[in-house]
Design an enzyme around this catalytic site. Structure first.
Site, PDB file in Angstrom:
ATOM      1  N   CYS A 384      -5.467  -3.187   8.965  1.00 49.61           N
ATOM      2  CA  CYS A 384      -6.204  -2.049   8.407  1.00 49.61           C
ATOM      3  C   CYS A 384      -7.015  -1.340   9.504  1.00 49.61           C
ATOM      4  CB  CYS A 384      -7.045  -2.492   7.227  1.00 49.61           C
ATOM      5  SG  CYS A 384      -7.320  -1.131   6.088  1.00 49.61           S
ATOM      6  N   HIS A 510      -3.207  -5.017   3.882  1.00 48.64           N
ATOM      7  CA  HIS A 510      -3.804  -6.341   4.111  1.00 48.64           C
ATOM      8  C   HIS A 510      -2.802  -7.440   3.781  1.00 48.64           C
ATOM      9  CE1 HIS A 510      -8.093  -5.063   4.501  1.00 48.64           C
ATOM     10  NE2 HIS A 510      -7.600  -3.995   3.930  1.00 48.64           N
ATOM     11  N   GLU A 512      -2.902 -10.454   4.530  1.00 46.56           N
ATOM     12  CA  GLU A 512      -3.581 -11.737   4.267  1.00 46.56           C
ATOM     13  C   GLU A 512      -3.787 -12.016   2.776  1.00 46.56           C
ATOM     14  OE1 GLU A 512      -4.922  -9.016   5.553  1.00 46.56           O
ATOM     15  OE2 GLU A 512      -7.024  -8.728   4.991  1.00 46.56           O
TER      16      GLU A 512
HETATM   17  N1  GLN Z   1     -12.421   1.911   7.267  1.00 47.23           N
HETATM   18  C1  GLN Z   1     -10.997   2.088   7.268  1.00 47.23           C
HETATM   19  C2  GLN Z   1     -10.532   2.985   6.125  1.00 47.23           C
HETATM   20  O1  GLN Z   1     -11.246   3.161   5.161  1.00 47.23           O
HETATM   21  C3  GLN Z   1     -10.292   0.758   7.233  1.00 47.23           C
HETATM   22  C4  GLN Z   1     -10.539  -0.015   5.978  1.00 47.23           C
HETATM   23  C5  GLN Z   1     -10.200  -1.485   6.085  1.00 47.23           C
HETATM   24  O2  GLN Z   1     -10.116  -2.045   7.177  1.00 47.23           O
HETATM   25  N2  GLN Z   1     -10.023  -2.137   4.962  1.00 47.23           N
HETATM   26  O3  GLN Z   1      -9.461   3.508   6.176  1.00 47.23           O
END
Ligand code: GLN
Length: 535
Positions: A384, A510, A512
């Site tokens: 992410c 994600h 994970e």
């Molecule tokens: N802050 C980033 C976004 O909103 C990444 C979010 C995250 O790592 N879950 O796109």
């Protein structure tokens, strides 16, 4: 349809005794005996969900397929049971009050005074039974967050009391998890705190049916007898829960203690063959007897609290076991990484994972770390925000957009290679408004991602507002970064890779969240394998 059975898990004496792990372990054993089981967590705080909580407060925010931002215990439930959870599996006081207040405004209670009892407790009971009423489950296990005696837990305990009265004790039972402290000076295990916490429950009209007792040392027959006598249970309803080497040992420990059998007996359910946890134990065996070790740096800004990255470290354990590799996590605080100290901070690592996150704090350290592993051919997985930072690093140091950034960090950056998604631009409310939950992703053959998943269409869970800015796609491709995964409907870039690197993959989602004991995540498996091969 037969009656769904309910099991409640309350906690006494202190927090952090591991109600989630006990609930998940019991569920695992019941599942293994052929019952359809799900686990629900009731959280007594007033936030609607933990999505708006700083990870320092409450650890990781776990995300389900249906896009619920939930407590990290739901991650344990999925990792143990290998079945997905949903919004209905996590309810907070905030959510309960919100529905009651919404109903009040609609006039549903017109003329009535709206009160904790019956309106709040009715709503709690409704939420507990929602899962049971789907007809999908034989048994619903509901974990009540907090510790008995907390003011905010009271309506939950009252709802449990009412449900047990309404459904009968053979359809609803209460397990109380408590602590039996050891006094080193006298060399004794002490039962008094448990007696007090059971009394506290009884004052609210709930008499626990089973005690699960966390302890550093085995409970003697004498101690079990005393606990049984003073807490109004039979001796076989006093279950010892010794400190375990790993949370994944707990199902076996509970099996040995017979927790599942006592539960089934009390619920008037058939006790068939003792469950053989074959696949589970083969995972455990490999996990405990690794042939190799790799060191992976986990760079994030909440590293002081390891729970903030729970699903990631558990995914390392699952994928490490498949590879018979022990993954040693080197926790690195992103704010401490500077060009001057980067080589020292990351020396001896076999891989780098740059963690998810929000906001500007620590991002330059993340970018520095990515530059280091890109240039030194060390395997990299960016999750992410970690993927977004890899895009920025590449833009700055390879393409030459030295001022590239994400508009999350610098709104008027000249090269916004990561930008707010169009669908996010009109959103002002904070909670539950990100791009959340499962979305499809189409993989490009002959890429690291495709080689890991070995299939073209995948579905992964998301939690973000920003995305790869497609206006720059050509610049990246020309400079050697490829996009190996794309959302087939919107064209949103889900995965980036560097083909001229041993293993360099960044994912907007994600992975994970979907790694379980029985289904370790393919990307984590390949990442860890690459770390070893590249050592
Ligand atoms: N802050 C980033 C976004 O909103 C990444 C979010 C995250 O790592 N879950 O796109």
């Amino acid at each position: 349809m037969t009656q769904t059975k309910y099991v409640f898990v309350t906690g006494g004496v202190t927090s952090s005794l591991g109600k989630g792990i006990i609930a998940a372990s019991l569920a695992k054993l019941l599942q293994q005996r052929g019952f359809a089981v799900t686990i629900q967590k009731l959280d007594p705080y007033i936030n609607i969900d933990p999505g708006t909580l700083n990870p320092y407060e409450h650890g990781e925010c776990y995300v389900t397929d249906d896009g619920a931002e939930t407590d990290l215990d739901l991650g344990h439930y999925e990792r143990f049971l290998n079945t997905p959870t949903s919004q209905a599996n996590n309810v907070t006081t905030g959510r309960i009050y919100q529905s009651v207040i919404d109903k009040e405004r609609k006039g549903d209670y017109l003329g009535k005074t709206v009160q904790v009892i019956p309106h709040i407790t009715d709503e709690i009971k409704h939420r507990i039974q929602l899962l049971g009423n789907t007809g999908e489950y034989d048994i619903v296990i509901t974990e009540i967050g907090g510790t008995v005696g907390d003011i905010e837990s009271l309506p939950y305990v009252e709802a449990v009391r009412q449900l047990q009265w309404e459904l009968g004790r053979k359809n609803a039972l209460v397990i109380h998890l408590t602590l039996i402290p050891y006094l080193a000076t006298t060399g004794e295990l002490k039962t008094k705190p448990t007696q007090h916490s059971v009394k506290m429950l009884m004052q609210s009209g709930v008499s626990p049916n089973i005690l699960v007792c966390r302890s550093e040392y085995p409970l003697t027959e004498g101690i079990k007898h005393k606990l049984a006598l003073f807490c109004n249970v039979h001796e076989d309803e006093v279950i010892e829960a010794l400190d375990a080497e790993t949370i994944y040992d707990v199902p076996n420990l509970m099996l040995k203690e017979g927790l599942d059998k006592v539960v089934l007996k009390k619920l008037h359910l058939p006790i068939n063959e003792t469950p053989a946890l074959l696949k589970w134990n083969s995972f455990l065996d490999k996990f405990k007897n690794p042939k190799h070790t790799v060191i992976i740096a986990l760079v994030g800004k909440y590293v002081e609290l390891h729970d903030a990255y729970k699903s990631i470290t558990e995914a390392f354990i699952h994928a490490g076991s498949v590879n018979e590799i022990k993954v040693v996590v080197k926790w690195v605080h992103s704010e401490k990484l500077k060009p001057k100290n980067i080589a020292k901070q990351l020396e001896n690592i076999d891989g780098l994972l740059v963690a998810p996150g929000f906001g500007e704090r620590g991002i330059e350290g993340k970018i520095e770390a990515i530059k280091y592993v890109r240039e030194n051919n060390i395997p990299f997985l960016g999750v992410c925000l970690g993927m977004q930072m890899a895009v920025i690093e590449f833009a700055r140091n390879v393409i030459g957009f030295t001022d590239a950034n994400s508009t999350e960090m610098l709104t008027d950056t000249k090269h916004p290679v990561i930008d707010l998604m169009e669908s996010q631009k009109s959103i002002t409310q904070k909670g539950g408004t990100m791009r959340l939950g499962a979305w499809d992703c189409q993989l490009e053959p002959n890429t690291k991602a495709f080689n890991a998943y070995k299939t073209k269409l995948i579905s992964e869970r998301h939690r973000h507002r920003y995305e790869f800015n497609n206006t720059y796609l050509k610049d990246f491709q020309k400079a050697g970064m490829i996009t190996s995964g794309i959302n087939p409907k919107t064209g949103l870039i889900e995965i980036i890779e560097l083909p001229n690197h041993p293993w360099f993959v960044g994912v907007q989602y994600h992975p994970e969240y979907k790694s379980t004991v029985l289904n370790p995540h393919p990307l984590f498996i390949d990442f860890i394998k690459a770390c070893l091969e590249n050592k």
